[in-house]
Design a protein around this motif. Sequence first.
Motif, PDB file in Angstrom:
ATOM      1  N   GLU A   1       0.823  -1.214   0.000  1.00 29.70           N
ATOM      2  CA  GLU A   1       0.000   0.000   0.000  1.00 29.70           C
ATOM      3  C   GLU A   1       0.856   1.263   0.000  1.00 29.70           C
ATOM      4  N   THR A   2       1.928   1.278   0.802  1.00 28.53           N
ATOM      5  CA  THR A   2       2.725   2.494   0.984  1.00 28.53           C
ATOM      6  C   THR A   2       3.952   2.569   0.077  1.00 28.53           C
ATOM      7  N   GLY A   3       4.384   1.430  -0.418  1.00 25.39           N
ATOM      8  CA  GLY A   3       5.622   1.398  -1.183  1.00 25.39           C
ATOM      9  C   GLY A   3       6.858   1.468  -0.309  1.00 25.39           C
ATOM     10  N   ASN A   4       6.666   1.355   1.011  1.00 23.85           N
ATOM     11  CA  ASN A   4       7.781   1.404   1.962  1.00 23.85           C
ATOM     12  C   ASN A   4       7.944   0.063   2.672  1.00 23.85           C
ATOM     13  N   SER A   5       9.132  -0.183   3.175  1.00 21.18           N
ATOM     14  CA  SER A   5       9.356  -1.347   4.027  1.00 21.18           C
ATOM     15  C   SER A   5       9.948  -0.850   5.341  1.00 21.18           C
ATOM     16  N   LEU A   6       9.924  -1.691   6.359  1.00 26.49           N
ATOM     17  CA  LEU A   6      10.447  -1.340   7.677  1.00 26.49           C
ATOM     18  C   LEU A   6      11.716  -2.130   7.944  1.00 26.49           C
ATOM     19  N   SER A   7      12.752  -1.439   8.375  1.00 25.70           N
ATOM     20  CA  SER A   7      14.034  -2.104   8.600  1.00 25.70           C
ATOM     21  C   SER A   7      13.928  -3.259   9.585  1.00 25.70           C
ATOM     22  N   TRP A   8      13.044  -3.100  10.592  1.00 21.46           N
ATOM     23  CA  TRP A   8      12.891  -4.134  11.615  1.00 21.46           C
ATOM     24  C   TRP A   8      11.645  -4.970  11.404  1.00 21.46           C
ATOM     25  N   GLY A   9      11.076  -4.911  10.201  1.00 25.99           N
ATOM     26  CA  GLY A   9       9.981  -5.789   9.848  1.00 25.99           C
ATOM     27  C   GLY A   9       8.817  -5.713  10.815  1.00 25.99           C
ATOM     28  N   ILE A  10       8.360  -6.881  11.285  1.00 30.96           N
ATOM     29  CA  ILE A  10       7.188  -6.928  12.156  1.00 30.96           C
ATOM     30  C   ILE A  10       7.556  -6.824  13.635  1.00 30.96           C
ATOM     31  N   LEU A  11       8.842  -6.645  13.952  1.00 26.63           N
ATOM     32  CA  LEU A  11       9.241  -6.584  15.353  1.00 26.63           C
ATOM     33  C   LEU A  11       8.696  -5.322  16.011  1.00 26.63           C
ATOM     34  N   THR A  12       8.046  -5.484  17.146  1.00 29.97           N
ATOM     35  CA  THR A  12       7.601  -4.344  17.939  1.00 29.97           C
ATOM     36  C   THR A  12       8.377  -4.261  19.250  1.00 29.97           C
ATOM     37  N   GLY A  13       9.168  -5.277  19.568  1.00 28.33           N
ATOM     38  CA  GLY A  13       9.950  -5.281  20.798  1.00 28.33           C
ATOM     39  C   GLY A  13      11.089  -4.290  20.733  1.00 28.33           C
ATOM     40  N   VAL A  14      11.580  -3.884  21.910  1.00 26.24           N
ATOM     41  CA  VAL A  14      12.602  -2.849  21.973  1.00 26.24           C
ATOM     42  C   VAL A  14      14.014  -3.412  21.950  1.00 26.24           C
ATOM     43  N   ARG A  15      14.178  -4.719  22.089  1.00 28.06           N
ATOM     44  CA  ARG A  15      15.513  -5.304  22.248  1.00 28.06           C
ATOM     45  C   ARG A  15      15.763  -6.438  21.248  1.00 28.06           C
ATOM     46  N   PRO A  16      15.980  -6.118  19.993  1.00 32.88           N
ATOM     47  CA  PRO A  16      16.238  -7.167  18.999  1.00 32.88           C
ATOM     48  C   PRO A  16      17.469  -8.002  19.321  1.00 32.88           C
ATOM     49  N   THR A  17      18.456  -7.404  20.009  1.00 31.18           N
ATOM     50  CA  THR A  17      19.682  -8.151  20.287  1.00 31.18           C
ATOM     51  C   THR A  17      19.451  -9.285  21.279  1.00 31.18           C
ATOM     52  N   LYS A  18      18.364  -9.216  22.056  1.00 29.83           N
ATOM     53  CA  LYS A  18      18.061 -10.329  22.965  1.00 29.83           C
ATOM     54  C   LYS A  18      17.754 -11.587  22.155  1.00 29.83           C
ATOM     55  N   ILE A  19      17.067 -11.405  21.022  1.00 26.81           N
ATOM     56  CA  ILE A  19      16.771 -12.541  20.146  1.00 26.81           C
ATOM     57  C   ILE A  19      18.068 -13.077  19.561  1.00 26.81           C
ATOM     58  N   ALA A  20      18.931 -12.164  19.109  1.00 32.81           N
ATOM     59  CA  ALA A  20      20.213 -12.585  18.540  1.00 32.81           C
ATOM     60  C   ALA A  20      21.075 -13.280  19.585  1.00 32.81           C
ATOM     61  N   MET A  21      21.083 -12.754  20.803  1.00 30.64           N
ATOM     62  CA  MET A  21      21.866 -13.360  21.880  1.00 30.64           C
ATOM     63  C   MET A  21      21.396 -14.780  22.170  1.00 30.64           C
ATOM     64  N   LYS A  22      20.082 -14.973  22.175  1.00 32.65           N
ATOM     65  CA  LYS A  22      19.513 -16.298  22.436  1.00 32.65           C
ATOM     66  C   LYS A  22      19.947 -17.295  21.369  1.00 32.65           C
ATOM     67  N   LYS A  23      19.892 -16.888  20.111  1.00 38.69           N
ATOM     68  CA  LYS A  23      20.288 -17.772  19.017  1.00 38.69           C
ATOM     69  C   LYS A  23      21.796 -18.038  19.033  1.00 38.69           C
ATOM     70  N   LEU A  24      22.563 -17.026  19.431  1.00 40.44           N
ATOM     71  CA  LEU A  24      24.011 -17.202  19.572  1.00 40.44           C
ATOM     72  C   LEU A  24      24.312 -18.246  20.641  1.00 40.44           C
ATOM     73  N   ASP A  25      23.616 -18.162  21.774  1.00 44.14           N
ATOM     74  CA  ASP A  25      23.801 -19.122  22.858  1.00 44.14           C
ATOM     75  C   ASP A  25      23.369 -20.532  22.452  1.00 44.14           C
ATOM     76  N   GLU A  26      22.407 -20.611  21.526  1.00 47.04           N
ATOM     77  CA  GLU A  26      21.927 -21.917  21.052  1.00 47.04           C
ATOM     78  C   GLU A  26      22.847 -22.533  20.006  1.00 47.04           C
ATOM     79  N   GLY A  27      23.857 -21.774  19.566  1.00 50.16           N
ATOM     80  CA  GLY A  27      24.822 -22.312  18.622  1.00 50.16           C
ATOM     81  C   GLY A  27      24.585 -21.953  17.171  1.00 50.16           C
ATOM     82  N   MET A  28      23.622 -21.086  16.898  1.00 47.23           N
ATOM     83  CA  MET A  28      23.368 -20.672  15.513  1.00 47.23           C
ATOM     84  C   MET A  28      24.517 -19.789  15.022  1.00 47.23           C
ATOM     85  N   ASP A  29      24.871 -19.902  13.726  1.00 46.39           N
ATOM     86  CA  ASP A  29      25.908 -19.029  13.183  1.00 46.39           C
ATOM     87  C   ASP A  29      25.272 -17.812  12.514  1.00 46.39           C
TER      88      ASP A  29
END
Length: 485
Positions: A85-113
Amino acid sequence: MIRIICNSEAYTYNTYHMIKAFYPAAQAVCRVEEKASNYVTVLLENGRKITTGAADMPAEYSGIGKEAEVKRHIDVKLYHLLEEETGNSLSWGILTGVRPTKIAMKKLDEGMDEKAFVSWFHEIYMVSKEKASLAWEIAGREKELLERLDYDNGYSLYVGIPFCPTVCSYCSFSSGALADWESRVEDYLDALCKELKFIAQKSSLKKLNTIYIGGGTPTTLTAGQLERLLCCIDENFSREHLLEYTVEAGRPDSITREKLEAIRRHGVTRISINPQSMQQKTLDAIGRRHSVEQIITAYGMARELGFDNINMDIIAGLPGEDLHDMEDTLRQIGRLMPDSLTVHSLAIKRAARMDMEDLKREDGKTNEVMSGMIRSAERLARQMGLAPYYLYRQKNIAGNFENVGYAKVDKAGIYNILIMEEKQSIVAAGAGASTKIVLKGIIPMPGSRKKKMTRLMRIENVKAIDAYIDRIDEMIERKGEWLWR
């Protein structure tokens, strides 16, 4: 006005904030109609209608649970419709949380590369690959810094000074202009020192890792008042395990040599001198009431007195600024060479005098300009030898962007990471200060009607300065109930 209709309360929060991200200057109202045929219906200002319903859901759900999967698919469907509709995209997509790095930290701890994470983050949350890589880089740096801390026995101390020379138009913090409160500053310090002494007594068996004196503007205090506060901290808290001691000297018009000498004398290791912009027209417009020259003078004075860890804050998206203004601000900061640089994306909250309408550009290119500003800031920071080390997001950020801290290898602000990752208790004193106690186990959240569980207990001090002074014993009692139980 944009009207949002959801058939469940569960869908209102994400939908509202996604709409505001795509249409930051528009008014939006949201209501629940349990008999509505669609999960979500959005009536746009141009008369068009966007809907998502049961027909948009997949036949099978993944292992994250049906309810969570339904909410995610609603968000993804809405995101794609609004993007179209707008022709725009959002850098953080559908995330509404304030701490995206918490998700990254969790995946890092789980062994994801990194490669797998960037792909996963983009696929699940529509996060751009650029921002996914940034979150991953920061998570790795945070992990390295946090491994130095003792989560079980360590804690951090926040001390709030709720006074400023003037209140900036974008500010929503619980601070007041000094002229309105000058007669009560000593009373405030009486109450604050009483609270600090109580915290020190209750925490005597714990290891104090970081101290952060913020606000407001701590250097709004006179040199004598600063001396009194810093002496109170010295007399009551051990520095045996202290890794970092920060004082925000945020407003250049509040900085004097005498104040900096007092801060230096008490062993503060890190200060923050915050211009927000190096454009005089902008400083005048947002109510800063100081000059660009005062910023440069205050910074030079701090270097002369031996401060070797100085942070500077700037804000992308201030009213009236374009990419040229931001690049000029960055060039001037580049000549000063601070040890860390925090780049904020302007966020307008209800308590601020400014509103989102003030950010609306006539050419409709708010997101495009903001994106250019943030990219320019990252480029300059890296050229200065500063690497990203913490990241957080806020509601109502213009363009749905983020705040990022960049620092030299050995000058990252540990407290800034701790406040985001919530892995160590932070005990806070002062009006409006929020204590976060990390519990040893999970307990039912006090007062939760939905019987939510938590391992993080928040204890809020009252925001009003006079109420804090008058009710200091109550603030102490609130902490006493939960501190190190």
